[in-house]
Structure formats: C-alpha cells, structure tokens
Motif scaffolding. Structure first.
Motif, PDB file in Angstrom:
ATOM      1  N   PRO A  60       0.802  -1.229   0.000  1.00 36.47           N
ATOM      2  CA  PRO A  60       0.000   0.000   0.000  1.00 36.47           C
ATOM      3  C   PRO A  60       0.834   1.279   0.000  1.00 36.47           C
ATOM      4  O   PRO A  60       0.445   2.273  -0.598  1.00 36.47           O
ATOM      5  N   GLN A  61       2.008   1.230   0.628  1.00 39.18           N
ATOM      6  CA  GLN A  61       2.866   2.415   0.672  1.00 39.18           C
ATOM      7  C   GLN A  61       3.423   2.744  -0.717  1.00 39.18           C
ATOM      8  O   GLN A  61       3.624   3.908  -1.050  1.00 39.18           O
ATOM      9  N   LEU A  66       3.105   6.643  -5.351  1.00 35.69           N
ATOM     10  CA  LEU A  66       2.859   7.047  -6.733  1.00 35.69           C
ATOM     11  C   LEU A  66       1.583   7.867  -6.870  1.00 35.69           C
ATOM     12  O   LEU A  66       1.521   8.782  -7.698  1.00 35.69           O
ATOM     13  N   GLN A  67       0.584   7.569  -6.064  1.00 31.87           N
ATOM     14  CA  GLN A  67      -0.636   8.380  -6.108  1.00 31.87           C
ATOM     15  C   GLN A  67      -0.347   9.834  -5.771  1.00 31.87           C
ATOM     16  O   GLN A  67      -0.987  10.734  -6.299  1.00 31.87           O
ATOM     17  N   GLU A  68       0.652  10.071  -4.920  1.00 28.53           N
ATOM     18  CA  GLU A  68       1.031  11.442  -4.562  1.00 28.53           C
ATOM     19  C   GLU A  68       1.454  12.259  -5.785  1.00 28.53           C
ATOM     20  O   GLU A  68       1.337  13.481  -5.790  1.00 28.53           O
ATOM     21  N   ALA A 133      10.838   6.531   3.096  1.00 24.79           N
ATOM     22  CA  ALA A 133      11.613   5.517   2.372  1.00 24.79           C
ATOM     23  C   ALA A 133      10.982   5.210   1.017  1.00 24.79           C
ATOM     24  O   ALA A 133      11.687   5.090   0.007  1.00 24.79           O
ATOM     25  N   TYR A 134       9.664   5.096   0.981  1.00 23.92           N
ATOM     26  CA  TYR A 134       8.979   4.843  -0.287  1.00 23.92           C
ATOM     27  C   TYR A 134       9.101   6.035  -1.227  1.00 23.92           C
ATOM     28  O   TYR A 134       9.300   5.862  -2.441  1.00 23.92           O
ATOM     29  N   ASP A 139      11.455   8.583  -6.005  1.00 21.74           N
ATOM     30  CA  ASP A 139      12.197   9.689  -6.604  1.00 21.74           C
ATOM     31  C   ASP A 139      13.481   9.209  -7.277  1.00 21.74           C
ATOM     32  O   ASP A 139      13.867   9.712  -8.335  1.00 21.74           O
ATOM     33  N   GLN A 140      14.132   8.227  -6.683  1.00 24.16           N
ATOM     34  CA  GLN A 140      15.341   7.652  -7.282  1.00 24.16           C
ATOM     35  C   GLN A 140      14.992   6.998  -8.620  1.00 24.16           C
ATOM     36  O   GLN A 140      15.689   7.204  -9.618  1.00 24.16           O
ATOM     37  N   LEU A 141      13.924   6.210  -8.637  1.00 20.67           N
ATOM     38  CA  LEU A 141      13.512   5.549  -9.877  1.00 20.67           C
ATOM     39  C   LEU A 141      13.100   6.572 -10.934  1.00 20.67           C
ATOM     40  O   LEU A 141      13.432   6.415 -12.115  1.00 20.67           O
TER      41      LEU A 141
END
Length: 157
Positions: A60-61, A66-68, A133-134, A139-141
């Motif tokens: 869920p995290q 990504l929903q953000e 962390a998520y 952001d890294q990806l």
C-alpha cells in the motif's frame, strides 16, 4: 501559403513500442513503482511489465507514493518471473542484487540493465520514516528513468 508554426518539444515517438521488464524480489514495491513511472513518463513508446522472483501483493505504501504524483498502480497484477519466460524483451531492468544474479540469462533483444534500489519494505519505525523511504525510492527511480529515456529514445527511433 500557410506557415508552419511547430512548437512541439516532445521526444520523437518510436516506430514500435520497446518492451521493458522491471524485476525485483517480490514485485510489490520497486518494480511496480518503476513500471508505473515508465508507463507515465514514456507513454506509448513502451510496453512495460514488472515481475518478481516471488509474486507478492502490492504494498500500500508503494501505491500511495505514486498516487502522490498522480500515478495509479492500484490493482495492477504482480506476476512471477516465470510468467514471462517465453517473452522477448528489449530491456530487462533488475532493481536488486538478488534479481541481478538470478536473471542474467533472461531472454532479451537488447540489454540487461541494473538499477540498484534499496527495498523500502526493509524500513521500520514511525509511519513518517516508512513513507519517506517509499518516496525516496520513487524519486530515485523517477530520476533514473528520466535520465535513461532520452538515450533509449534516440537508440530506438
């Protein structure tokens, strides 16, 4: 005579979509996020898949991270790597050391890439730390994909 006023600055589209497979150990966070990001950023130039060494439910995290930024990966399948053994890919991108070693012989037309990402599921503690962390992995990806897109588009166009 008409004047052409062309101000489109988008990258040229490729003649056929490149088939990309993202792989991580569980296909529950990193590979799902990478696939969602590439679908969003790469559009119709890519046919994007994700898989794991184990098929796990999406975290869920990862969905929330990504929903953000306006990307919905809720409800997407989380296939096992074996589900793709008969498919050919232009790019196979591994996201953790376990998959890098396990997927060297995976069928591909072009390249096997490795983008090492920490597993955000390994972070424990307060909700804020887990959420951070998520977001960090997301952001890294995103940065990695944004750097890779111009190169792969030039090569495939």
């Amino acid at each position: 005579m008409a004047t052409l006023n062309h101000t489109d600055t988008t990258e040229p589209t490729m003649p056929t979509p490149l088939r990309v497979l993202f792989i991580c150990d569980g296909n529950a966070a990193r590979s799902q996020m990478a696939a969602g990001l590439l679908r969003h950023l790469g559009g119709s130039d890519f046919e994007v898949h994700s898989a794991g060494l184990e098929a796990a439910a999406p975290q869920p995290q990862a969905i929330a991270a990504l929903q953000e930024i306006g990307i919905d990966i809720a409800g997407l399948p989380t296939p096992h790597i074996d589900d793709y053994e008969a498919m050919q890919f232009d790019y196979v991108i591994t996201l953790c050391e376990e998959t890098k070693e396990s997927c060297l012989a995976f069928p591909r037309d072009h390249a096997n890439l490795h983008w090492e990402c920490a597993d955000p599921a390994d972070v424990s503690g307060p909700t804020a730390a887990v959420t951070a962390a998520y977001r960090q992995v997301r952001d890294q990806l995103r940065r990695q994909i944004e750097q890779w897109l111009p190169t792969v588009r030039r090569a495939g166009a």
